[in-house]
Design a protein around this motif. Sequence first.
Motif, mmCIF file in Angstrom:
data_model
loop_
_atom_site.group_PDB
_atom_site.id
_atom_site.type_symbol
_atom_site.label_atom_id
_atom_site.label_comp_id
_atom_site.label_asym_id
_atom_site.label_seq_id
_atom_site.Cartn_x
_atom_site.Cartn_y
_atom_site.Cartn_z
ATOM 1 N N LEU A 60 15.435 -4.983 5.386
ATOM 2 C CA LEU A 60 15.062 -4.003 4.653
ATOM 3 C C LEU A 60 14.599 -2.739 5.401
ATOM 4 C CD1 LEU A 60 12.738 -6.513 2.589
ATOM 5 C CD2 LEU A 60 14.622 -5.134 1.649
ATOM 6 N N PRO A 61 14.766 -1.576 4.428
ATOM 7 C CA PRO A 61 14.181 -0.208 5.156
ATOM 8 C C PRO A 61 12.666 -0.369 5.670
ATOM 9 C CG PRO A 61 14.728 0.012 2.875
ATOM 10 C CD PRO A 61 14.831 -1.439 3.059
ATOM 11 N N PRO A 62 12.433 0.423 6.841
ATOM 12 C CA PRO A 62 11.209 0.072 7.442
ATOM 13 C C PRO A 62 9.948 0.439 6.542
ATOM 14 C CG PRO A 62 12.050 2.084 8.407
ATOM 15 C CD PRO A 62 13.083 1.028 7.507
ATOM 16 N N GLN A 63 9.713 1.319 5.938
ATOM 17 C CA GLN A 63 8.683 1.291 4.722
ATOM 18 C C GLN A 63 8.393 0.381 4.034
ATOM 19 O OE1 GLN A 63 11.758 2.975 4.762
ATOM 20 N NE2 GLN A 63 12.287 3.451 2.591
ATOM 21 N N THR A 64 9.523 -0.296 3.533
ATOM 22 C CA THR A 64 9.009 -1.736 2.598
ATOM 23 C C THR A 64 8.032 -2.349 3.235
ATOM 24 O OG1 THR A 64 11.534 -1.730 2.425
ATOM 25 C CG2 THR A 64 10.184 -3.653 1.776
ATOM 26 N N GLY A 65 7.855 -2.460 4.587
ATOM 27 C CA GLY A 65 7.054 -3.370 5.266
ATOM 28 C C GLY A 65 5.556 -2.642 5.149
ATOM 29 N N LEU A 66 5.380 -1.212 5.346
ATOM 30 C CA LEU A 66 4.470 -0.635 5.077
ATOM 31 C C LEU A 66 4.011 -0.647 3.410
ATOM 32 C CD1 LEU A 66 5.041 2.703 6.983
ATOM 33 C CD2 LEU A 66 3.710 0.619 7.692
ATOM 34 N N PRO A 107 3.786 4.125 -1.907
ATOM 35 C CA PRO A 107 5.136 3.413 -2.452
ATOM 36 C C PRO A 107 5.219 3.846 -4.020
ATOM 37 C CG PRO A 107 2.900 1.969 -2.034
ATOM 38 C CD PRO A 107 2.742 3.379 -1.266
ATOM 39 N N PRO A 108 6.448 3.969 -4.316
ATOM 40 C CA PRO A 108 6.590 4.233 -5.780
ATOM 41 C C PRO A 108 6.473 2.843 -6.756
ATOM 42 C CG PRO A 108 8.708 3.674 -4.729
ATOM 43 C CD PRO A 108 7.439 3.777 -3.658
ATOM 44 N N LEU A 109 5.773 2.962 -7.963
ATOM 45 C CA LEU A 109 5.591 1.987 -8.695
ATOM 46 C C LEU A 109 6.982 1.593 -9.556
ATOM 47 C CD1 LEU A 109 1.684 2.460 -10.032
ATOM 48 C CD2 LEU A 109 2.812 0.580 -8.284
ATOM 49 N N THR A 110 7.487 0.756 -9.570
ATOM 50 C CA THR A 110 8.787 0.272 -10.042
ATOM 51 C C THR A 110 8.806 -1.040 -10.297
ATOM 52 O OG1 THR A 110 11.056 0.421 -9.665
ATOM 53 C CG2 THR A 110 9.468 0.524 -7.844
ATOM 54 N N ALA A 121 3.266 -6.504 -4.696
ATOM 55 C CA ALA A 121 4.705 -6.036 -3.652
ATOM 56 C C ALA A 121 5.696 -5.927 -4.377
ATOM 57 C CB ALA A 121 4.730 -7.312 -2.602
ATOM 58 N N ALA A 122 5.883 -6.733 -5.483
ATOM 59 C CA ALA A 122 7.253 -6.624 -6.498
ATOM 60 C C ALA A 122 7.207 -5.381 -7.135
ATOM 61 C CB ALA A 122 7.183 -7.621 -7.432
ATOM 62 N N LEU A 123 5.921 -4.715 -7.545
ATOM 63 C CA LEU A 123 6.051 -3.567 -8.422
ATOM 64 C C LEU A 123 5.942 -2.487 -7.663
ATOM 65 C CD1 LEU A 123 3.337 -4.762 -11.178
ATOM 66 C CD2 LEU A 123 6.086 -4.914 -11.157
ATOM 67 N N SER A 124 5.588 -2.672 -6.198
ATOM 68 C CA SER A 124 5.858 -1.325 -5.399
ATOM 69 C C SER A 124 6.447 -1.363 -4.083
ATOM 70 C CB SER A 124 4.245 -1.217 -4.655
ATOM 71 O OG SER A 124 3.921 -2.428 -3.970
ATOM 72 N N ALA A 125 7.854 -1.780 -4.810
ATOM 73 C CA ALA A 125 8.833 -1.562 -3.694
ATOM 74 C C ALA A 125 8.795 -2.341 -2.421
ATOM 75 C CB ALA A 125 9.178 -0.162 -3.254
ATOM 76 N N GLY A 126 8.016 -3.461 -2.543
ATOM 77 C CA GLY A 126 7.829 -4.018 -1.322
ATOM 78 C C GLY A 126 8.448 -5.320 -1.207
ATOM 79 N N MET A 127 8.065 -6.342 -0.345
ATOM 80 C CA MET A 127 8.844 -7.750 -0.082
ATOM 81 C C MET A 127 7.682 -8.857 -0.206
ATOM 82 S SD MET A 127 8.931 -6.673 3.930
ATOM 83 C CE MET A 127 9.185 -8.280 4.584
ATOM 84 N N PRO A 128 8.220 -9.953 -0.239
ATOM 85 C CA PRO A 128 7.281 -11.037 -0.268
ATOM 86 C C PRO A 128 6.393 -11.157 0.956
ATOM 87 C CG PRO A 128 9.745 -12.061 -0.706
ATOM 88 C CD PRO A 128 9.664 -10.545 -0.253
ATOM 89 N N VAL A 129 4.997 -11.473 0.505
ATOM 90 C CA VAL A 129 4.003 -11.576 1.522
ATOM 91 C C VAL A 129 3.322 -12.482 1.520
ATOM 92 C CG1 VAL A 129 3.633 -8.972 1.470
ATOM 93 C CG2 VAL A 129 2.368 -10.404 -0.378
ATOM 94 N N THR A 130 2.405 -12.978 2.387
ATOM 95 C CA THR A 130 1.551 -14.049 2.399
ATOM 96 C C THR A 130 0.399 -13.791 3.483
ATOM 97 O OG1 THR A 130 1.451 -16.576 2.154
ATOM 98 C CG2 THR A 130 2.478 -15.534 4.115
ATOM 99 N N ALA A 163 -2.174 3.074 3.844
ATOM 100 C CA ALA A 163 -1.736 4.117 2.953
ATOM 101 C C ALA A 163 -1.726 5.396 3.738
ATOM 102 C CB ALA A 163 -2.436 3.846 1.705
ATOM 103 N N LEU A 164 -2.863 5.370 4.298
ATOM 104 C CA LEU A 164 -2.831 6.838 5.080
ATOM 105 C C LEU A 164 -1.783 6.983 6.068
ATOM 106 C CD1 LEU A 164 -5.468 8.518 4.551
ATOM 107 C CD2 LEU A 164 -6.295 8.029 6.876
#
Lengths: 574, 574
Positions: free
Chosen positions: B43-49, B249-252, B310-319, B347-348
């Motif tokens: 995934l693009p690096p920002q996804t992790g952030l 992150p965009p809300l999507t 994570a799903a709503l903010s362009a992220g990836m599965p987390v734990t 975020a900063l």
Amino acid sequence: MKWRPDWLRGYDRRVAGQDGLAALIVTLMLIPQGLAYAMLAGLPPQTGLYASILPLLAYALCGSSRTLAVGPVAVVSLMTAAALGPLFAPGSAEYLGGAMLLALLSALLLLGMALLRLGFLANFLSHPVISGFISASGLLIALGQLQHILGIAASGQALPQLLPALFENLPQTHLPTLAIGAGSLLFLWWARRHLQPLLCACGAAPRLAASLAKAGPVLAIVVAVLLVGALQLEQAGVRVVGSIPSGLPPLTLPPLDLALMAQLLPAAALISLIGFVESVSVAQTLAAKRRQRIAPDRELLGLGAANLAAALSAGMPVTGGFARSVVNFEAGAQTPMAGVLTAFGIALSALLLTPWLHDLPQAVLAAAIIVAVLGLVDLGALRHTWRYSRQDGAAQAATLGGVLLLGVEVGILLGVGLSLLLFLWRTSRPHMAVVGQLPGSEHFRNILRHAVVQSPSVLSLRVDESLYFPNARYLEERIGELIAARPQVRHLVLMCSGVNLIDASALDSLAAIAERLRSAGAQLHLSEVKGPVMDQLQRADFLQGFGGQVFTSQYQALQALDPDCAERALRQMA
Amino acid sequence: MKWRPDWLRGYDRRVAGQDGLAALIVTLMLIPQGLAYAMLAGLPPQTGLYASILPLLAYALCGSSRTLAVGPVAVVSLMTAAALGPLFAPGSAEYLGGAMLLALLSALLLLGMALLRLGFLANFLSHPVISGFISASGLLIALGQLQHILGIAASGQALPQLLPALFENLPQTHLPTLAIGAGSLLFLWWARRHLQPLLCACGAAPRLAASLAKAGPVLAIVVAVLLVGALQLEQAGVRVVGSIPSGLPPLTLPPLDLALMAQLLPAAALISLIGFVESVSVAQTLAAKRRQRIAPDRELLGLGAANLAAALSAGMPVTGGFARSVVNFEAGAQTPMAGVLTAFGIALSALLLTPWLHDLPQAVLAAAIIVAVLGLVDLGALRHTWRYSRQDGAAQAATLGGVLLLGVEVGILLGVGLSLLLFLWRTSRPHMAVVGQLPGSEHFRNILRHAVVQSPSVLSLRVDESLYFPNARYLEERIGELIAARPQVRHLVLMCSGVNLIDASALDSLAAIAERLRSAGAQLHLSEVKGPVMDQLQRADFLQGFGGQVFTSQYQALQALDPDCAERALRQMA
């Protein structure tokens, strides 16, 4: 395994006579069943006869039951149709090849299970799942045969396809066919109850009459064939069995198509397991009546050999049939020789009788199937199971509903999955009791049920179950809660009198528990560990690393960890 | 469930300070990890952030652990790549949408499990399976990152694809990239052991030094970024992270494609279960150290909410991450406020730092991943497990080999399937003992271990296990054998002192056994049936129909069925 059967020694004319009579009656029962179950499976009628010749010889050689009668059975025929229906046109050469391949795969699976001693796999099928499956199959089969009784075309893998097709085509009902079908149904239904008393009244011995009554379908066939010939009903549109090639089954190989094999493997696995479970339970019931033994691994071998024979002689998957085996037993069969003689009877029929079967209406076979399978349907069992146990009832209902609505394979997998889930759920929360010392004794009992003495610094916990992966996590959680609620506890003694096994998951959990307790300032100990469990623990590093002690008894643990409290409780009057 | 957390009461400046310091250190650790695990997941690096901002807030609101640090973790990233790799091109919009959908499905599954109290499903994953899976994943991840260290392209889902690709492209190794990658590897490997002592020697407090040492990757990143800029290494062909969009992150919404959902569901189920199991075990370990409690159902809720975020903010599965949570705990985090502050820190960084990360070489991130995941690989565990138990060892080896050779999902399903099979096998043959009366007492013991008195007409059988479907058939077989070998037996008394449950399968088996015994001229009885089991039996017709008696004790059974023998044994001297 013994290859020279015991029963051959001392085989004499008397036993041969008993076996011969049983074989005659089973042959009379097996001819219409063979034709009918082949039709049910979507196969040419002779397939059912072929599957009743060599497979019977193979089972007689390899099986362990003396009275089991193998051959095509309704449920397996339904599963065959369910597996092949979506792939090939019924009656085509590919379809027949598929049936032979199913038999071959079942044979290989059964033989493999025999070789690797995997018979325990059948345990995946709990009784509620099997019961739900059999009832639903019976209903599906009976509804599926209505098309032949009505003389219309309406088929489907499950109710959502079958029922609309039936309703839609109901106006096309063919009245002469319906007359024959309904007549056969009424006669066979009557014969189930009343033919035996009638035969008795005519002077037949009760047991012989009971067996002869099972050949009722033969009578229906004879009458129907004569009727169709006399009234030229075939020309009137009544569907008949038609030409059946005379002769013995050809010896041939199923198509060895690897892709098709992979596709049919799940169905073959279910057919093998269901067939094995049903067959073994019949065999055990019959064997017990004469205090004979069934060797489950030999049964796998026998059924595997029977299916191999079916695969090589243009047949279909076979297994031990319930009604048929009971008839064989009650008619007096003493040894597998009855099966051998039955095979000869069917072979003779395949050679000589087939021309006479041309005019046999399909509606009569359908009626025979319906009467046979409605005996399998037992919806009351669902109520019983539900009343006894909600979980088992849910598994049974899921299987029943799944088979009816989604089809045979999905339904049974649903049931097996659910029963495994519920099993895991049930074993995942074993009974655990915080115990205390009974005043005036060295015994420890549940603090919730007895007035006992507890040490403030030593927590005694009894686990009434083996420790293994389904409950390892629960153990961690439970102990975490107990310790969080008791800040003053310095020692936790796990009383293992009910622990028959500690698997690797539980061992890891124990190590984690010991580690967490230590970081919270407490120490884990064990008590009353059984010998075999101790032996296994000694093979791991756990005992060296966990920092606690293993006490022979809970009392000794208390004596060592809080001697004042133990002493006080012992002196106290009950 | 309580929605107003306890920890907010009495929250003061001292606690806030501790939480703040922990948050700072975790932020420093999480920035490189977020970038790296996004790269690992394709995934693009920002996804992790992005996956380290809202999910942390969501967990802080809903979870039950005070110190668990959630975010992207290595194993889940590997599983994400394994699920999406075959479907979409890495880096494409569809691929990113797929990752969000995976997070959404995981969220729904976790929330569903919380709602339906299905946390016990995690029990399907036995410790050996998880251990084998984690080790194999670590190896696969490390080998998969070698391409970035070498500056070549070589990827694959499992060793049979990965190794040939690596060897084939080895000659294309890009030397400047290798220099950076190998340098980072050596530094990070050194830092794991030696950075903390160095910081201590420089005057840092030991615990602070230990935590700061975990931020070693940040140091590597800073040096590498400066180096790449100074030496213009990007122009020399060193692959860098490149432009990362600045901002929050965009809300999507993820793409709500039903077919894709069905396709991703199995992967999402495994990701949820593995993530939950790993996270809960970290949370429990940390909570125990301060005698706090973890509520597993609250954890499901917390992780579900985090994945939803994570799903709503362009992220990836987390734990919950292991190393990260330990750092959080050791750095002094007291409450979930540390997680909230970490989210603000990330975020900063996403707002301000991203322009500075353009020149960050991928090789440095790969080195950070390799050093992190090699800590997960524990091949010695396999030897330990095998020594402790062959069955658990086999399940672990199958998982390890399966993941390495066949891929993540197939491997884990193989392990789970095998451990279920072996479990069923193990429980399908419970211990049963024919027992006899100890002379001079009313006690009954195993005839193989004690000199006891047996009645010739009464067979006493003790079953040391609950009776349920895995062993119901074995019970039938065993009793069939025992009775076949003892023609003189007229009564069989089943001693149920060890039976905690009789399920519907076993009930059917008992009825079948009673029926078979009766047809063989013997009668089944029960003794020492526990209260709850008796209650359940009374809900079925069994007790009315089986024809035998239920005795309070085995001795009473003998007194009733063979009084002479019981009396004689009682008078006899031990």
